[in-house]
Design an enzyme around this catalytic site. Sequence first.
Site, PDB file in Angstrom:
ATOM      1  N   THR A   1     -20.220  62.835  25.813  1.00  0.00           N
ATOM      2  CA  THR A   1     -20.737  63.019  27.339  1.00  0.00           C
ATOM      3  C   THR A   1     -21.583  64.703  27.334  1.00  0.00           C
ATOM      4  OG1 THR A   1     -18.730  64.554  26.917  1.00  0.00           O
ATOM      5  CG2 THR A   1     -18.251  62.653  27.626  1.00  0.00           C
TER       6      THR A   1
ATOM      7  N   ASP B   1     -15.627  63.328  23.749  1.00  0.00           N
ATOM      8  CA  ASP B   1     -16.032  63.911  25.318  1.00  0.00           C
ATOM      9  C   ASP B   1     -16.156  65.387  24.500  1.00  0.00           C
ATOM     10  OD1 ASP B   1     -16.202  65.163  27.092  1.00  0.00           O
ATOM     11  OD2 ASP B   1     -13.262  64.418  27.532  1.00  0.00           O
ATOM     12  N   ALA B   2     -18.269  65.785  23.997  1.00  0.00           N
ATOM     13  CA  ALA B   2     -18.247  67.188  23.895  1.00  0.00           C
ATOM     14  C   ALA B   2     -19.019  67.795  25.260  1.00  0.00           C
ATOM     15  CB  ALA B   2     -19.076  66.700  22.589  1.00  0.00           C
ATOM     16  N   LYS B   3     -19.629  67.023  26.109  1.00  0.00           N
ATOM     17  CA  LYS B   3     -20.318  67.823  27.313  1.00  0.00           C
ATOM     18  C   LYS B   3     -21.436  68.779  26.778  1.00  0.00           C
ATOM     19  CE  LYS B   3     -15.970  68.228  29.915  1.00  0.00           C
ATOM     20  NZ  LYS B   3     -14.766  67.537  29.171  1.00  0.00           N
ATOM     21  N   ARG B   4     -22.155  68.050  25.271  1.00  0.00           N
ATOM     22  CA  ARG B   4     -22.673  68.915  25.538  1.00  0.00           C
ATOM     23  C   ARG B   4     -24.245  69.034  25.844  1.00  0.00           C
ATOM     24  NH1 ARG B   4     -19.853  69.713  21.824  1.00  0.00           N
ATOM     25  NH2 ARG B   4     -19.801  70.716  19.719  1.00  0.00           N
TER      26      ARG B   4
END
Length: 273
Positions: free
Chosen positions: A121, A94-97
């Site tokens: 993510t 869950d890194a939201k890069r």
Amino acid sequence: MKIETLIDQINKKKSFLCVGLDTDLEKIPNHLLKEEDPIFSFNKAIIDATQEFCVAYKPNIAFYEAYGLNGWKSLEKTVNYLNLNYPEQFTIADAKRGDIGNTSTRYAKAFFEELAFDSITIAPYMGRDSVEPFLEFTDKHTILLALTSNQGAFDFQTKKVNEKELYKEVLSVSKSYKNSENLMYVVGATKAEYLRDIREIIPDSFLLVPGVGAQGGSLQEVCNYGLNSNVGLLVNSSRGIIYASTEEDFAYKAALKAKEMQIQMAEELKKLY
């Protein structure tokens, strides 16, 4: 991991539970702080206790980056432990890069090759060329933020562009991306009523659904609107499971919470068959 493996695990365990590993040194039991690597010790105990009730684990990368190199090492040890001991578990970074060109490629290499996560993510705001570098890894999955569970989601995601809500435009356009069959989407449980419209656009895709439990989302509503013929859901719970207790029985209490959710999910799955 192939999507068929994930579906097989869901059917086998009668669960579509994802356990979020948002591990915070300020919240874990005090006795673990004496360990050489308190974060990994906590994660290992949680994983061993809950793995029979879930099909996925989702470390939130911020909780590891906050501790610098030591936190990154704890993250690496956690995903290595999962891949070695529970390879059937679907792992989510869950890194939201989300950046363009070579930058996204490097992010993808970091999480898919170096850390060997199954998925990551991604924030889609920068468009096609910020997403497709992740999709080039065809044995991996890219999870786009579509409609999130936070209050600020209404700032942009539900605003209309050409008479269509922005999150619907994200869903529609992303289907044209190269290797889009490897896309999944984040849809917050607190927005469950939106799932009917979402399923009209992406009927077959897997949805990662945070917000059930501590954030007030309803599992029954999510299932009512979101389930498809392949289940198509990964419902995440973080705080409600991993911090069920701050005493030495923390892993046991986490297992009880995970089992409770698994039982509820098994009941919902009965409605499919």
